[in-house]
Design a protein around this motif. Structure first.
Motif, PDB file in Angstrom:
ATOM      1  N   THR A   6       0.984  -0.708  -0.175  1.00  0.00           N
ATOM      2  CA  THR A   6      -0.446   0.213   0.132  1.00  0.00           C
ATOM      3  C   THR A   6       0.893   1.055  -0.059  1.00  0.00           C
ATOM      4  O   THR A   6       2.445   1.130   0.830  1.00  0.00           O
ATOM      5  CB  THR A   6      -0.990  -0.157   1.236  1.00  0.00           C
ATOM      6  N   GLY A   7      -0.007   2.581  -0.425  1.00  0.00           N
ATOM      7  CA  GLY A   7       1.261   3.399  -0.487  1.00  0.00           C
ATOM      8  C   GLY A   7      -0.137   4.966  -0.768  1.00  0.00           C
ATOM      9  O   GLY A   7      -1.244   3.818  -0.604  1.00  0.00           O
ATOM     10  N   ILE A   8       0.847   6.294  -1.020  1.00  0.00           N
ATOM     11  CA  ILE A   8      -0.105   7.374  -1.350  1.00  0.00           C
ATOM     12  C   ILE A   8      -0.028   7.973  -2.849  1.00  0.00           C
ATOM     13  O   ILE A   8       0.838   7.804  -2.401  1.00  0.00           O
ATOM     14  CB  ILE A   8      -0.288   8.268   0.075  1.00  0.00           C
ATOM     15  N   VAL A   9      -0.897   8.294  -2.775  1.00  0.00           N
ATOM     16  CA  VAL A   9      -1.389   8.739  -4.441  1.00  0.00           C
ATOM     17  C   VAL A   9      -1.620  10.299  -3.935  1.00  0.00           C
ATOM     18  O   VAL A   9      -2.612  10.696  -3.520  1.00  0.00           O
ATOM     19  CB  VAL A   9      -2.368   8.871  -5.317  1.00  0.00           C
ATOM     20  N   ALA A  10      -0.423  11.029  -3.889  1.00  0.00           N
ATOM     21  CA  ALA A  10      -1.054  12.483  -3.427  1.00  0.00           C
ATOM     22  C   ALA A  10      -1.940  13.698  -4.189  1.00  0.00           C
ATOM     23  O   ALA A  10      -0.619  13.580  -5.369  1.00  0.00           O
ATOM     24  CB  ALA A  10       0.022  13.350  -2.286  1.00  0.00           C
ATOM     25  N   ASP A  11      -2.218  14.174  -4.148  1.00  0.00           N
ATOM     26  CA  ASP A  11      -2.274  15.375  -5.199  1.00  0.00           C
ATOM     27  C   ASP A  11      -2.491  16.687  -5.112  1.00  0.00           C
ATOM     28  O   ASP A  11      -3.332  16.814  -3.865  1.00  0.00           O
ATOM     29  CB  ASP A  11      -3.781  14.762  -6.088  1.00  0.00           C
ATOM     30  N   VAL A  12      -1.743  17.787  -4.909  1.00  0.00           N
ATOM     31  CA  VAL A  12      -1.556  18.509  -4.516  1.00  0.00           C
ATOM     32  C   VAL A  12      -3.182  20.037  -4.473  1.00  0.00           C
ATOM     33  O   VAL A  12      -4.083  20.073  -3.710  1.00  0.00           O
ATOM     34  CB  VAL A  12      -1.079  20.653  -5.177  1.00  0.00           C
ATOM     35  N   TYR A  13      -4.693  19.028  -5.925  1.00  0.00           N
ATOM     36  CA  TYR A  13      -5.843  20.049  -6.167  1.00  0.00           C
ATOM     37  C   TYR A  13      -6.460  19.120  -4.258  1.00  0.00           C
ATOM     38  O   TYR A  13      -7.044  19.677  -4.050  1.00  0.00           O
ATOM     39  CB  TYR A  13      -6.237  19.250  -7.287  1.00  0.00           C
ATOM     40  N   HIS A  14      -6.216  17.933  -4.402  1.00  0.00           N
ATOM     41  CA  HIS A  14      -7.255  17.313  -3.036  1.00  0.00           C
ATOM     42  C   HIS A  14      -6.653  17.791  -2.014  1.00  0.00           C
ATOM     43  O   HIS A  14      -7.636  17.967  -0.821  1.00  0.00           O
ATOM     44  CB  HIS A  14      -7.023  15.700  -2.961  1.00  0.00           C
ATOM     45  N   CYS A  15      -5.166  17.580  -1.880  1.00  0.00           N
ATOM     46  CA  CYS A  15      -5.331  19.049  -0.419  1.00  0.00           C
ATOM     47  C   CYS A  15      -4.613  19.599  -0.158  1.00  0.00           C
ATOM     48  O   CYS A  15      -3.562  20.618   1.294  1.00  0.00           O
ATOM     49  CB  CYS A  15      -3.512  17.566  -0.483  1.00  0.00           C
ATOM     50  N   TRP A  16      -4.259  20.584  -1.263  1.00  0.00           N
ATOM     51  CA  TRP A  16      -3.280  21.573  -0.662  1.00  0.00           C
ATOM     52  C   TRP A  16      -4.114  22.667   0.385  1.00  0.00           C
ATOM     53  O   TRP A  16      -3.185  23.574   1.041  1.00  0.00           O
ATOM     54  CB  TRP A  16      -3.693  22.823  -1.840  1.00  0.00           C
ATOM     55  N   TRP A  17      -5.753  22.860   0.405  1.00  0.00           N
ATOM     56  CA  TRP A  17      -6.091  23.703   1.861  1.00  0.00           C
ATOM     57  C   TRP A  17      -6.117  22.678   3.185  1.00  0.00           C
ATOM     58  O   TRP A  17      -6.357  23.012   3.966  1.00  0.00           O
ATOM     59  CB  TRP A  17      -7.860  23.329   0.973  1.00  0.00           C
ATOM     60  N   ASP A  18      -5.643  21.713   3.181  1.00  0.00           N
ATOM     61  CA  ASP A  18      -4.960  20.643   4.537  1.00  0.00           C
ATOM     62  C   ASP A  18      -3.902  21.337   5.619  1.00  0.00           C
ATOM     63  O   ASP A  18      -3.175  21.118   4.713  1.00  0.00           O
ATOM     64  CB  ASP A  18      -5.450  19.256   4.379  1.00  0.00           C
ATOM     65  N   PRO A  19      -4.600  21.924   6.327  1.00  0.00           N
ATOM     66  CA  PRO A  19      -3.176  22.835   7.591  1.00  0.00           C
ATOM     67  C   PRO A  19      -2.641  21.159   8.068  1.00  0.00           C
ATOM     68  O   PRO A  19      -1.911  21.768   8.299  1.00  0.00           O
ATOM     69  CB  PRO A  19      -3.972  23.246   8.567  1.00  0.00           C
ATOM     70  N   GLU A  20      -3.034  20.191   7.747  1.00  0.00           N
ATOM     71  CA  GLU A  20      -2.026  19.018   8.310  1.00  0.00           C
ATOM     72  C   GLU A  20      -1.122  18.412   7.178  1.00  0.00           C
ATOM     73  O   GLU A  20      -0.573  17.223   7.354  1.00  0.00           O
ATOM     74  CB  GLU A  20      -2.867  18.085   8.750  1.00  0.00           C
ATOM     75  N   PHE A  21      -1.294  18.602   6.049  1.00  0.00           N
ATOM     76  CA  PHE A  21      -0.849  18.335   4.173  1.00  0.00           C
ATOM     77  C   PHE A  21       0.348  18.195   4.829  1.00  0.00           C
ATOM     78  O   PHE A  21       1.414  16.817   4.520  1.00  0.00           O
ATOM     79  CB  PHE A  21      -1.563  19.169   2.968  1.00  0.00           C
TER      80      PHE A  21
END
Lengths: 287, 287
Positions: free
Chosen positions: B175-190
């Motif tokens: 398992t691993g993570i596919v990260a996308d700035v579009y989905h996560c940019w707003w997240d203070p914890e990103f």
């Protein structure tokens, strides 16, 4: 005799749910249908002194959970920012005169041309610290409202319950959280956040629903019951943490509810929320 | 000689960015312009065996960061759910045959009529556990992608980096993570989440931009540089944590980029991303 049966002593209708009504009309319509309170928006105070508006509202037997909202403070231009801070001091005074427990904080997202959301959040924190003494003196809490992440760029850079709770914990007296299921329902940390906050830090709790599909990013929110949010779950959780503050329906809906007759929207708001907003056993009512 | 100058050895274009192109056309267009890889979507494998598609892609000198996506598993009907699990085993095999490092997990939001997002998330967790042995056997990672909270109801109930990281930590290998700035940019914890994950848990990193205003909830994403996301900040952060995996541009844009000539979109994608996707000094390239 109110038009909709039920105990609505802690339940308010937020004015933005029926934007076509003036303040006088909203007070009359909500009271006649049986609502316990009215969430007031600043633009409806034009032409009426806040103290007079407060008397009008109290005379109709309604309470005021909040005044919406702060002027955006997250501005790049220092003069514009200073003016916004001053305007917010006036709105805190207006909230006091109205008898509102809090002023809802919607600080803006990024400044024009800005991409640094961390800097934006730091500036908001500074602005809140600057407003806090005035809020305390006015006896009106700054109500930090986490707004859905889809509004991070252009409406508010406060987007999670956790982030708002951290700010409230660090700022202390004169601050609290305005929670809205519409903005927070998706957050895996929301239930835990409510428990961590405790009843005392939640100033008012907004009800609304998430429609599938959502046809407009900003103004296609759903009537309670028409969407996918588990309202009952959240109200049970609030009961568990002994929350006995206000519930408030707030619906931005240019595609549906705003086009309907405001009295019909008022009636349906009360009918749909009635199962969720009863006073806790043994708890005092709002107001 | 590629059409766009730059080092794109770790940079892929995700096929959904140019949905009008067949797989053969996309491979040719991307390679001709200088891209290093292609993110493949399942629907473009109709009529071509995955192993043959993999040879075609490798022969063009491209790598495959991922296959998109799982069939939705978050279904209420047990037979439909079992069929979706079986379909996802086939897609894991297809990803293996293609030479893709991961299958992107988009599990669906709530089941039809459902309001219990906690139950939905638990069911997704169960489905992933069921797929994990097959993923490990195929040598293809399940790539958990946090999707923007505005998709929680109808596309994916995995909505924060932290939630996906918790799942990846508990499931371990495969398992691993596919990260996308579009989905996560707003997240203070990103940012903190990326540091906590470390380079090894990030399978591929998607680039895109958030437009103001966003005119459509689903398909109005922006070309890198046209929105408000601080792409440079996130790429620097990835560099700091020694991430040297793939970057991939992925744009859903029915209102703009999907209406343009696909070669133009390809060229502009490469030009806009070039400043961000250089190999780390001393690091090996993708593929």
């Amino acid at each position: 005799m109110s038009l909709v049966p039920g105990d609505f002593s802690r339940f308010a209708i937020n004015q933005i749910t029926t934007p076509s009504l003036s303040l006088v009309e909203a007070v009359d319509t909500y009271a006649r249908h049986g609502a316990g309170g009215i969430g007031v928006w600043n633009q409806y105070l034009e032409g009426i002194a806040p103290a007079a508006a407060g008397r009008l509202i109290r005379d109709a037997g309604l309470f005021v959970p909040c005044l919406c909202t702060t002027a955006w403070v997250n501005l790049a231009d220092p003069a514009a920012r200073a003016a916004a801070i001053e305007e917010n001091r006036r709105r805190l005074d207006a909230a006091h005169d109205l008898g509102a427990a809090c002023l809802v904080v919607v600080p803006g997202g990024l400044a024009t041309g800005e991409k640094d959301i961390i800097a934006a959040r730091n500036r908001v924190e500074d602005a809140l610290a600057e407003l806090l003494p005035h809020a305390r003196a006015a006896g009106v809490s700054l109500g930090l409202e986490p707004l859905h992440p889809m509004f991070a760029a252009d409406r508010s850079c406060l987007n999670t319950f956790r982030h708002c709770l951290d700010l409230v914990e660090s700022m202390g007296a004169g601050t609290g959280i305005v929670a809205d299921v519409y903005h927070c329902w998706w957050d895996p940390e929301f239930p835990e956040g409510l428990r961590a906050a405790g009843a005392g830090r939640i100033l008012t709790f907004h009800l609304c629903d998430w429609l599938v599909p959502t046809r407009d990013v900003y103004q296609d929110r759903g009537m309670v019951g028409d969407g996918v949010i588990d309202i009952a779950f959240h109200c049970r959780l609030l009961n568990e943490i002994a929350y006995d503050g206000p519930f408030e329906i707030e619906i931005f809906s240019k595609l549906d509810w705003w086009t309907r007759d405001a009295a019909e929207t008022t009636r349906i708001s009360l009918e749909r929320c009635e199962p969720f907003v009863a006073p806790r056993a043994g708890a005092s009512v709002c107001g």
